[in-house]
Scaffold this motif. Structure first.
Motif, PDB file in Angstrom:
ATOM      1  N   GLY A  90      43.313  48.140  27.753  1.00 28.45           N
ATOM      2  CA  GLY A  90      44.411  47.220  28.201  1.00 28.45           C
ATOM      3  C   GLY A  90      44.080  46.361  29.480  1.00 28.45           C
ATOM      4  N   LEU A  91      43.330  46.936  30.305  1.00 29.86           N
ATOM      5  CA  LEU A  91      42.957  46.061  31.502  1.00 29.86           C
ATOM      6  C   LEU A  91      42.334  44.794  31.058  1.00 29.86           C
ATOM      7  CD1 LEU A  91      42.196  48.337  34.377  1.00 29.86           C
ATOM      8  CD2 LEU A  91      44.154  46.629  34.139  1.00 29.86           C
ATOM      9  N   CYS A  92      41.306  45.173  30.132  1.00 33.48           N
ATOM     10  CA  CYS A  92      40.254  44.074  29.606  1.00 33.48           C
ATOM     11  C   CYS A  92      41.023  42.892  28.801  1.00 33.48           C
ATOM     12  CB  CYS A  92      39.191  44.508  28.951  1.00 33.48           C
ATOM     13  SG  CYS A  92      38.151  45.581  29.966  1.00 33.48           S
ATOM     14  N   ALA A  93      41.963  43.382  27.987  1.00 33.57           N
ATOM     15  CA  ALA A  93      42.801  42.470  27.244  1.00 33.57           C
ATOM     16  C   ALA A  93      43.656  41.610  28.118  1.00 33.57           C
ATOM     17  CB  ALA A  93      43.644  43.152  26.141  1.00 33.57           C
ATOM     18  N   ARG A  94      44.275  42.324  28.961  1.00 31.63           N
ATOM     19  CA  ARG A  94      45.234  41.533  29.886  1.00 31.63           C
ATOM     20  C   ARG A  94      44.629  40.693  30.972  1.00 31.63           C
ATOM     21  NH1 ARG A  94      47.484  46.669  30.645  1.00 31.63           N
ATOM     22  NH2 ARG A  94      48.789  47.067  28.950  1.00 31.63           N
ATOM     23  N   LEU A  95      43.365  41.060  31.445  1.00 33.62           N
ATOM     24  CA  LEU A  95      42.745  40.289  32.667  1.00 33.62           C
ATOM     25  C   LEU A  95      41.907  39.540  32.197  1.00 33.62           C
ATOM     26  CD1 LEU A  95      42.666  43.099  35.351  1.00 33.62           C
ATOM     27  CD2 LEU A  95      44.357  41.288  34.905  1.00 33.62           C
ATOM     28  N   GLY A  96      40.928  39.800  31.098  1.00 30.27           N
ATOM     29  CA  GLY A  96      39.803  38.954  30.515  1.00 30.27           C
ATOM     30  C   GLY A  96      38.956  38.817  31.706  1.00 30.27           C
ATOM     31  N   SER A  97      38.549  37.353  32.214  1.00 34.93           N
ATOM     32  CA  SER A  97      37.665  37.344  33.307  1.00 34.93           C
ATOM     33  C   SER A  97      38.091  36.692  34.288  1.00 34.93           C
ATOM     34  CB  SER A  97      36.586  36.328  32.457  1.00 34.93           C
ATOM     35  OG  SER A  97      37.034  34.974  32.514  1.00 34.93           O
ATOM     36  N   ARG A  98      39.601  37.113  34.597  1.00 33.64           N
ATOM     37  CA  ARG A  98      40.401  36.689  35.931  1.00 33.64           C
ATOM     38  C   ARG A  98      40.119  37.563  36.869  1.00 33.64           C
ATOM     39  NH1 ARG A  98      45.462  35.778  32.077  1.00 33.64           N
ATOM     40  NH2 ARG A  98      45.631  37.990  32.945  1.00 33.64           N
ATOM     41  N   ALA A  99      39.663  38.661  36.688  1.00 29.65           N
ATOM     42  CA  ALA A  99      39.519  39.892  37.453  1.00 29.65           C
ATOM     43  C   ALA A  99      38.157  40.605  37.536  1.00 29.65           C
ATOM     44  CB  ALA A  99      40.632  40.913  37.638  1.00 29.65           C
ATOM     45  N   SER A 100      37.554  41.078  38.776  1.00 28.59           N
ATOM     46  CA  SER A 100      36.545  41.910  38.423  1.00 28.59           C
ATOM     47  C   SER A 100      36.667  43.207  38.611  1.00 28.59           C
ATOM     48  CB  SER A 100      35.428  41.568  39.680  1.00 28.59           C
ATOM     49  OG  SER A 100      35.149  40.217  39.660  1.00 28.59           O
ATOM     50  N   LEU A 101      35.911  44.196  37.582  1.00 22.85           N
ATOM     51  CA  LEU A 101      36.504  45.379  37.586  1.00 22.85           C
ATOM     52  C   LEU A 101      34.896  46.189  37.873  1.00 22.85           C
ATOM     53  CD1 LEU A 101      37.842  45.514  33.862  1.00 22.85           C
ATOM     54  CD2 LEU A 101      39.251  45.509  36.181  1.00 22.85           C
ATOM     55  N   VAL A 102      35.302  47.163  38.914  1.00 25.40           N
ATOM     56  CA  VAL A 102      34.112  47.722  39.621  1.00 25.40           C
ATOM     57  C   VAL A 102      34.206  49.304  39.500  1.00 25.40           C
ATOM     58  CG1 VAL A 102      32.829  47.977  41.671  1.00 25.40           C
ATOM     59  CG2 VAL A 102      34.318  45.805  41.101  1.00 25.40           C
ATOM     60  N   THR A 103      33.103  49.693  39.023  1.00 31.86           N
ATOM     61  CA  THR A 103      32.974  51.453  38.978  1.00 31.86           C
ATOM     62  C   THR A 103      31.651  51.770  39.894  1.00 31.86           C
ATOM     63  OG1 THR A 103      31.086  51.450  37.630  1.00 31.86           O
ATOM     64  CG2 THR A 103      33.341  51.271  36.449  1.00 31.86           C
ATOM     65  N   GLY A 104      31.594  52.902  39.996  1.00 31.71           N
ATOM     66  CA  GLY A 104      30.453  53.375  40.950  1.00 31.71           C
ATOM     67  C   GLY A 104      29.299  53.757  40.018  1.00 31.71           C
ATOM     68  N   GLY A 105      29.354  53.433  38.772  1.00 29.78           N
ATOM     69  CA  GLY A 105      28.164  53.779  37.804  1.00 29.78           C
ATOM     70  C   GLY A 105      27.888  55.095  37.555  1.00 29.78           C
ATOM     71  N   MET A 106      29.046  56.043  37.603  1.00 23.26           N
ATOM     72  CA  MET A 106      28.790  57.416  37.340  1.00 23.26           C
ATOM     73  C   MET A 106      29.267  57.749  36.027  1.00 23.26           C
ATOM     74  SD  MET A 106      30.001  58.513  41.165  1.00 23.26           S
ATOM     75  CE  MET A 106      29.011  60.102  40.847  1.00 23.26           C
ATOM     76  N   ASP A 107      28.830  58.935  35.636  1.00 23.00           N
ATOM     77  CA  ASP A 107      29.203  59.518  34.185  1.00 23.00           C
ATOM     78  C   ASP A 107      30.568  59.868  34.189  1.00 23.00           C
ATOM     79  OD1 ASP A 107      26.915  59.584  32.913  1.00 23.00           O
ATOM     80  OD2 ASP A 107      26.223  61.525  33.680  1.00 23.00           O
ATOM     81  N   GLU A 137      33.313  39.917  27.716  1.00 18.99           N
ATOM     82  CA  GLU A 137      33.756  38.787  28.589  1.00 18.99           C
ATOM     83  C   GLU A 137      34.465  39.491  29.829  1.00 18.99           C
ATOM     84  OE1 GLU A 137      36.970  40.541  26.813  1.00 18.99           O
ATOM     85  OE2 GLU A 137      35.472  39.872  25.824  1.00 18.99           O
ATOM     86  N   THR A 138      34.419  40.611  30.160  1.00 15.85           N
ATOM     87  CA  THR A 138      34.796  41.194  31.300  1.00 15.85           C
ATOM     88  C   THR A 138      33.912  41.205  32.364  1.00 15.85           C
ATOM     89  OG1 THR A 138      36.198  42.850  29.875  1.00 15.85           O
ATOM     90  CG2 THR A 138      35.703  43.413  32.309  1.00 15.85           C
ATOM     91  N   ARG A 139      34.546  41.016  33.593  1.00 16.29           N
ATOM     92  CA  ARG A 139      33.527  40.902  34.888  1.00 16.29           C
ATOM     93  C   ARG A 139      33.459  42.142  35.337  1.00 16.29           C
ATOM     94  NH1 ARG A 139      36.362  36.316  38.293  1.00 16.29           N
ATOM     95  NH2 ARG A 139      35.524  37.446  39.804  1.00 16.29           N
ATOM     96  N   LEU A 140      32.514  43.062  34.691  1.00 17.04           N
ATOM     97  CA  LEU A 140      32.410  44.225  35.008  1.00 17.04           C
ATOM     98  C   LEU A 140      31.166  44.761  35.818  1.00 17.04           C
ATOM     99  CD1 LEU A 140      33.056  47.273  34.613  1.00 17.04           C
ATOM    100  CD2 LEU A 140      31.851  47.037  32.557  1.00 17.04           C
ATOM    101  N   PHE A 141      31.254  45.236  37.076  1.00 13.29           N
ATOM    102  CA  PHE A 141      30.162  45.654  37.839  1.00 13.29           C
ATOM    103  C   PHE A 141      30.242  46.990  38.245  1.00 13.29           C
ATOM    104  CE2 PHE A 141      31.366  41.265  38.705  1.00 13.29           C
ATOM    105  CZ  PHE A 141      30.257  40.639  38.732  1.00 13.29           C
ATOM    106  N   HIS A 142      29.022  47.570  38.389  1.00 17.02           N
ATOM    107  CA  HIS A 142      28.743  49.000  38.841  1.00 17.02           C
ATOM    108  C   HIS A 142      27.855  49.140  40.146  1.00 17.02           C
ATOM    109  CE1 HIS A 142      29.843  49.309  34.891  1.00 17.02           C
ATOM    110  NE2 HIS A 142      28.734  48.657  34.229  1.00 17.02           N
ATOM    111  N   LEU A 143      28.829  49.400  41.154  1.00 17.26           N
ATOM    112  CA  LEU A 143      28.283  49.656  42.723  1.00 17.26           C
ATOM    113  C   LEU A 143      27.447  51.012  42.789  1.00 17.26           C
ATOM    114  CD1 LEU A 143      28.063  48.130  45.349  1.00 17.26           C
ATOM    115  CD2 LEU A 143      30.377  49.467  46.120  1.00 17.26           C
ATOM    116  N   LEU A 144      26.442  50.873  43.289  1.00 14.04           N
ATOM    117  CA  LEU A 144      25.358  51.895  43.172  1.00 14.04           C
ATOM    118  C   LEU A 144      24.467  51.650  44.433  1.00 14.04           C
ATOM    119  CD1 LEU A 144      24.120  51.526  39.685  1.00 14.04           C
ATOM    120  CD2 LEU A 144      25.323  53.447  40.365  1.00 14.04           C
TER     121      LEU A 144
END
Length: 196
Positions: free
Chosen positions: A56-73, A86-93
């Protein structure tokens, strides 16, 4: 950004504020939504909830926002796997680590998880929490203390349901959410797709 890992050595004595300035350049402009959550799923419906949230987030936001995880399981791995290319997806480690995720780009701050979490608490505009324990509670508290928005998926339980010292004010409905929207975040009776 999709795939690939940027591996570098930790800058000597980089403060959280300095790390944030460096990451601002890597991530770029636009809102940042951080995904916090448990490394295993405690409730049977949580994995489906995370999948639908990501889609849902990816469909609504596309590349207009960055999504950030901690790169964990767990929550973060499943979330990342459901994001579009196309998602601006980052993993902060922490420096020297790798998420091993097929989607998104690994970025780095801190020499360990404690330092990484200090930077993560400064990075986002919005933090979405799913399940979680004391670590999620601590990171959410730091984020809300500096004025970021915290959106707990309360129906998932754990820290997000108010346990483990989760900040009480993050459980109160903000003015920008309707009562129905906020109730859906906590309702285990609602279909997962409505809570996501």
């Amino acid at each position: 950004p999709t795939g690939g890992t940027e591996v570098t050595l930790a800058p000597d004595d980089e403060s959280p504020a300095e790390a944030l300035m460096r990451l601002d350049v890597l991530i770029g402009l636009g809102p940042r939504i951080c995904i916090l959550g448990e490394t295993t799923f405690s409730l049977p419906t949580t994995e489906e909830l995370v999948r639908k949230l990501a889609a849902g987030l990816c469909a609504r936001l596309g590349s207009r926002a960055s999504l950030v995880t901690g790169g964990m399981d767990g929550v973060q791995r499943v979330f990342a796997s459901c994001c579009g290319e196309e998602t601006r997806l980052f993993h902060l480690l922490p420096f020297g680590s790798s998420s091993g995720f097929a989607k998104g780009r690994d970025i780095f701050a801190g020499k360990d998880q404690v330092q990484r979490k200090d930077v993560s608490a400064l990075l986002g505009d919005i933090y979405i929490t799913v399940e979680g324990g004391p670590g999620v509670s601590s990171e959410a508290a730091k984020a809300i203390d500096r004025g970021a928005h915290v959106v707990p998926l309360m129906r998932s339980g754990g820290a997000s349901g108010g346990a483990c010292g989760f900040p009480r004010r993050a459980l109160d409905r903000p003015t920008w959410a309707t009562e129905r929207q906020w109730d859906l975040l906590g309702s285990t009776e609602a279909p997962v797709s409505e809570s996501a």
